[in-house]
Design an enzyme around this catalytic site. Structure first.
Site, mmCIF file in Angstrom:
data_model
loop_
_atom_site.group_PDB
_atom_site.id
_atom_site.type_symbol
_atom_site.label_atom_id
_atom_site.label_comp_id
_atom_site.label_asym_id
_atom_site.label_seq_id
_atom_site.Cartn_x
_atom_site.Cartn_y
_atom_site.Cartn_z
ATOM 1 N N ASP A 87 51.702 46.239 86.458
ATOM 2 C CA ASP A 87 51.332 47.649 86.448
ATOM 3 C C ASP A 87 50.562 47.893 85.146
ATOM 4 O OD1 ASP A 87 51.212 50.344 85.915
ATOM 5 O OD2 ASP A 87 53.340 50.743 86.292
ATOM 6 N N LYS A 110 43.511 57.269 83.682
ATOM 7 C CA LYS A 110 43.958 56.861 82.343
ATOM 8 C C LYS A 110 42.858 56.092 81.608
ATOM 9 C CE LYS A 110 48.761 57.368 83.343
ATOM 10 N NZ LYS A 110 50.044 56.773 83.698
ATOM 11 N N CYS A 166 59.071 59.721 83.741
ATOM 12 C CA CYS A 166 59.182 58.891 84.947
ATOM 13 C C CYS A 166 59.763 57.521 84.637
ATOM 14 C CB CYS A 166 57.825 58.711 85.637
ATOM 15 S SG CYS A 166 57.073 60.232 86.156
ATOM 16 N N GLN A 189 49.185 51.953 82.022
ATOM 17 C CA GLN A 189 49.255 52.438 80.638
ATOM 18 C C GLN A 189 48.447 51.562 79.682
ATOM 19 O OE1 GLN A 189 49.745 55.278 78.311
ATOM 20 N NE2 GLN A 189 50.812 55.422 80.247
ATOM 21 N N HIS A 195 57.964 52.337 84.895
ATOM 22 C CA HIS A 195 57.695 53.660 85.461
ATOM 23 C C HIS A 195 58.344 53.680 86.850
ATOM 24 C CE1 HIS A 195 55.207 56.889 87.197
ATOM 25 N NE2 HIS A 195 54.790 57.173 85.980
HETATM 26 C C1 LIG Z 1 50.685 56.616 84.783
HETATM 27 C C2 LIG Z 1 51.501 55.451 85.115
HETATM 28 C C3 LIG Z 1 51.836 55.149 86.443
HETATM 29 C C4 LIG Z 1 51.485 56.045 87.604
HETATM 30 O O1 LIG Z 1 50.135 56.193 87.769
HETATM 31 P P1 LIG Z 1 49.578 57.202 88.905
HETATM 32 O O2 LIG Z 1 48.167 57.406 88.495
HETATM 33 O O3 LIG Z 1 50.403 58.458 88.792
HETATM 34 O O4 LIG Z 1 49.747 56.521 90.205
HETATM 35 C C5 LIG Z 1 52.555 54.015 86.679
HETATM 36 N N1 LIG Z 1 52.930 53.194 85.687
HETATM 37 C C6 LIG Z 1 52.626 53.440 84.396
HETATM 38 C C7 LIG Z 1 53.068 52.483 83.339
HETATM 39 C C8 LIG Z 1 51.911 54.580 84.065
HETATM 40 O O5 LIG Z 1 51.614 54.832 82.792
#
Ligand SMILES: *Cc1c(COP(=O)(O)O)cnc(C)c1O
Length: 404
Positions: free
Chosen positions: A198, A224, A362, A201, A121
């Site tokens: 990260d 999420k 993104c 997701q 992302h």
């Molecule tokens: C949603 C997402 C983000 C960004 O999350 P925010 O809540 O907008 O800060 C970053 N990385 C991944 C893999 C995502 O799915």
């Protein structure tokens, strides 16, 4: 295992018509919906005990502080962190990544190397690019293959004694690929590099265990995980957080302030400057309780069922290509039909009540890899059903007929 009818009745937003059709919400990778208990927690907070935390001796302040710190314990238990002070509340994944990247700008030197993947992302690319610009460190990239899997041989070759940090997502939001993060972490540790995962997701589908993974940093967003927007978590190992310089200065993050010298508060407060999203954090704790009661294994196996069902139906559509066919996937399907623009499909099926995401999600490097401007992305949650997938497939067939 899961009582889907009962679960659906917990989510008031699902029970509505969009353009006179029943809403089919398949944009869960962008944000998922909130159960009534989370909505109630937000109303309860502002109705009954809104106050600033960690500051007042008065009753409401203590109630709010207790609820806030109780949420930290819930997150600690959920992530199996060793210590609750390793749980830092942020405004979301993006904030957590920037917090670490900012601290690292004082820890990296010219010629150091950091590694990202081609599958990230933008929020796990851009802060590191900014960091490299500031420090003179070099950004290396783990390539991916046609299936949307990271090339682990190439990764191992990128590692060297120059490598200081590795940043990879647990699950790709654009493709659904579940990355082999345990291998990535273990290999990085062999050469003394730290790893940030990260987990934005992954969070709604996989319960990640911080101690088992032995990960250095893991970031995620409450929204999420059926929690509110504007709240997230940065998990950091104690020894990492101790050496990481603070991100923002302000109230709450200090021990003592004079004009000669300010000393910083202990963890976790060193990284929690200013008044946090108190209500959001409390509601996040309630969302975690809700999900844990359903059980992450039950959620994952039901979503796998939805994924196979939808994949099979989609593959039967003429000219449809799915991007991201990794062996290990969450319930995300990115696709295009012939050369129809994804935006046009998204617009038409919205008129039929179906919410999907279209665009580059993104993650432009992934789109560049496949040489496409974007995809249509359908992403499922545990409250979705096979009947909804049928509605989506027939809407998609109508749209492609109109557009080809
Ligand atoms: C949603 C997402 C983000 C960004 O999350 P925010 O809540 O907008 O800060 C970053 N990385 C991944 C893999 C995502 O799915």
């Amino acid at each position: 295992m899961l009582d889907i009818d009962k679960i659906r009745s917990d989510f008031p937003i699902l029970n509505q018509l969009i353009h006179k059709k029943p809403l089919v919400y398949f944009d869960n990778a962008a944000t998922n919906q909130k159960p009534q208990v989370v909505i109630d927690a937000i109303v309860d907070y502002y109705s009954n005990y809104n106050a600033n935390i960690h500051r007042g001796v008065h009753t409401l302040s203590q109630l709010a502080t207790n609820a806030f710190e109780e949420a930290r314990l819930k997150v600690k238990a959920h992530m199996n962190a060793e210590n609750s002070f390793e749980i830092i509340f942020t405004s979301g994944t993006t904030h957590g990544i920037n917090l670490v990247a900012s601290g690292y700008s004082q820890l990296l030197h010219i010629g150091d190397e950091v590694i990202v993947s081609e599958m990230e992302h933008h929020s796990n690319i851009v802060p590191w690019q900014m960091l490299c610009e500031k420090t003179g460190a070099i950004l290396r990239v783990i390539p991916m293959n046609e299936l949307g899997e990271l090339d682990m041989d190439a990764y191992v070759k990128l590692l060297s004694d120059k490598t200081k940090m590795v940043f990879v997502n647990h699950v790709s939001n654009a493709l659904g690929t579940i990355n082999p993060i345990q291998f990535i972490i273990d290999q990085a540790h062999k050469i003394g590099a730290e790893v940030l995962i990260d987990g934005a997701q992954a969070a709604g589908h996989i319960k990640a265990d911080m101690q088992a993974l032995d990960v250095d940093y893991y970031v995620t967003s409450a929204h999420k995980l059926c929690g509110p927007t504007g709240v997230g978590v940065l998990y950091g190992k104690e020894k990492c957080l101790l050496k990481l310089p603070p991100y923002q200065g302000g109230g709450e993050m200090i021990k003592e302030v004079t004009f000669e010298k300010t000393t910083y508060a202990d963890l976790p407060h060193k990284f929690e400057a200013g008044t946090p999203n108190i209500c959001g954090v409390i509601a996040f704790g309630v969302a975690l309780d809700y999900l844990n009661e359903l059980g992450f294994d039950n959620i994952a196996s039901y979503e796998d069922e939805l994924l196979s069902y939808a994949t099979e139906k989609l593959e039967a559509i003429d000219g449809l290509r799915i991007y991201g066919t990794a062996a290990q996937k969450t319930a995300v399907i990115s696709f295009n039909v012939s050369d129809i623009h994804p935006f046009d499909i998204g617009t038409i099926i919205d008129k039929l009540g179906i919410a999907v995401r279209t665009g580059h999600h993104c993650a432009q490097p992934i789109m560049n890899f496949y040489n496409i401007p974007g995809t249509v992305r359908a992403s499922f949650a545990f409250y979705n059903t096979k009947e909804e997938i049928d509605l989506f497939i027939s809407a998609l067939k109508r749209a492609t007929m109109m557009l080809s």
